[in-house]
Design a protein around this motif. Structure first.
Motif, short mmCIF file in Angstrom:
data_model
loop_
_atom_site.label_atom_id
_atom_site.label_comp_id
_atom_site.label_asym_id
_atom_site.label_seq_id
_atom_site.Cartn_x
_atom_site.Cartn_y
_atom_site.Cartn_z
N ILE A 274 2.94 -1.45 -2.83
CA ILE A 274 2.27 -1.67 -4.11
C ILE A 274 0.90 -1.00 -4.17
O ILE A 274 0.23 -1.06 -5.20
CB ILE A 274 2.14 -3.17 -4.41
CG1 ILE A 274 1.33 -3.88 -3.33
CG2 ILE A 274 3.52 -3.81 -4.57
CD1 ILE A 274 1.04 -5.34 -3.64
N ALA A 275 0.49 -0.40 -3.07
CA ALA A 275 -0.79 0.33 -3.02
C ALA A 275 -0.75 1.22 -1.79
O ALA A 275 0.11 1.08 -0.92
CB ALA A 275 -1.98 -0.63 -2.96
N ASN A 276 -1.68 2.15 -1.72
CA ASN A 276 -1.73 3.02 -0.54
C ASN A 276 -1.93 2.21 0.74
O ASN A 276 -1.49 2.62 1.82
CB ASN A 276 -2.87 4.04 -0.68
CG ASN A 276 -2.54 5.11 -1.70
OD1 ASN A 276 -1.38 5.40 -1.96
ND2 ASN A 276 -3.57 5.69 -2.29
N ASP A 277 -2.58 1.05 0.61
CA ASP A 277 -2.93 0.29 1.80
C ASP A 277 -2.24 -1.07 1.87
O ASP A 277 -2.67 -1.94 2.61
CB ASP A 277 -4.45 0.08 1.88
CG ASP A 277 -5.01 -0.61 0.63
OD1 ASP A 277 -4.22 -0.89 -0.31
OD2 ASP A 277 -6.23 -0.87 0.61
N GLN A 278 -1.16 -1.28 1.09
CA GLN A 278 -0.51 -2.58 1.13
C GLN A 278 0.97 -2.49 0.77
O GLN A 278 1.36 -1.80 -0.17
CB GLN A 278 -1.21 -3.58 0.21
CG GLN A 278 -0.76 -5.03 0.42
CD GLN A 278 -1.58 -6.01 -0.40
OE1 GLN A 278 -1.23 -6.32 -1.53
NE2 GLN A 278 -2.69 -6.49 0.18
#
Length: 344
Positions: A274-278
């Motif tokens: 859902i995100a670059n980091d999650q």
């Protein structure tokens, strides 16, 4: 002049406003693709967190405010700092029969923050049931308690001890599925190929292979550690169904947050970047022998720096021979091992 002041105020507000989190700033987020055209989940991720599967008694709702979360995090930090103080050199040896205690907080890494999903602070991973508690059947609860009691009080040989002591799987349910956060070693490395996804678990360096298939039919054969997993892509989400668990891993002990799954359990997981980091990690457990209803949970897997180093668990360590030797010593003196505090 009034227009100038208004524009200046707007510029100042824009410059000083807090930046939006990645999930909001980039919405709708589109996961990058790998060379096989799949959503790219590769990398090193962690579920280290102060949030756990079930909701603690201090929380009454699934979400709390950021201020409440910061208060809880600060309280935990103070507790960890107190536990990490140098030992008292004048304390002397423990009194016979008393637990000397384990390592201090320097050696543990449970995380420092509560879990956050799309900006919401979560007090439990469980979202169903709404009370944040596992919905045990009475007979399921008894099965769990009887198995836990047996493990805690059986020292006849290594086969009776928990899998973590025997270096077969990490303690708790860290290997999964479902993959739970524990005291330390909460890293997972995801690797993808055209027809498989491999999750390397830091704790005990387990490698879980998820076979990708168009069919939902799971492979036949003997039960396996971590079960038999088959995955499929549904849009940007990797959906994984797992059955065929080894009966030896039904009990997954972890202090006050143990978990029990029967060999007949079915675990369905969903991995969505859902995100670059999650990665949003959602899972549900269908185990009617143990639970009154299907229970559902979700947690964040947050990007972290690699590499994942080897977890040096081996049967040549001191703990398992020491536990069994202590039991033999107690028996030779006419005492029961559990009476002298020998346990996992």
């Amino acid at each position: 002049m009034r227009v100038f002041l208004t524009l200046a105020a707007l510029a100042f507000a824009t410059a000083t406003a807090p930046s939006l989190p990645a999930w909001a700033a980039d919405a709708p987020y589109k996961a990058p693709r790998n060379g096989f055209g799949q959503p790219d989940l590769e990398g090193v991720w962690t579920n280290a967190s102060l949030t756990s599967l079930e909701r603690g008694p201090q929380f009454k709702t699934l979400t709390i405010t950021e201020a409440q979360a910061q208060q809880a995090e600060a309280m935990r930090a103070r507790m960890m700092a107190a536990q990490n103080r140098p030992s008292d050199p004048d304390a002397g040896a423990p009194v016979a029969g008393n637990d000397p205690g384990g390592y201090n907080s320097f050696w543990v890494d449970p995380g420092t923050r509560m879990g956050r999903i799309k900006g919401e602070v979560r007090t439990s991973w469980l979202v169903e049931p709404a009370d944040g508690k596992l919905p045990y059947r009475p007979e399921g609860w008894k099965l769990y308690q009887d198995t836990l009691t047996k493990v805690r009080n059986t020292f006849d040989g290594p086969e009776a001890r928990p899998l973590g002591e025997r270096c077969i799987l990490g303690f708790g349910s860290t290997a999964g599925p479902p993959m739970m956060n524990v005291l330390y070693n909460n890293h997972y490395q995801v690797q993808q190929s055209a027809d498989a996804v491999v999750i390397v678990v830091e704790m005990n360096h387990d490698a879980r292979v998820i076979r990708l298939a168009d069919s939902r039919r799971l492979p036949d054969g003997e039960p396996e550690w971590m079960g038999k997993s088959v995955g499929r892509w549904e849009g940007d989400t990797l959906v994984v169904e797992t059955t065929g668990f080894n009966p030896g891993e039904s009990l997954r002990p972890y202090f006050g947050a143990s978990l029990f799954l029967s060999p007949d359990a079915k675990v369905t997981e969903r991995f969505t970047r859902i995100a670059n980091d999650q990665i949003l990690y959602q899972f549900e457990v269908d185990d009617p022998k143990v639970y009154k209803s299907v229970w559902k949970a979700e947690m964040p897997l947050n990007a972290t720096k690699g590499p994942v180093y080897e977890y040096a668990c081996h049967e040549g360590n001191y703990s398992l021979p020491g536990i069994l030797a202590g039991a033999r010593k107690a028996e030779s003196e006419g005492r029961k091992p559990e009476a002298v505090g020998i346990s996992e």
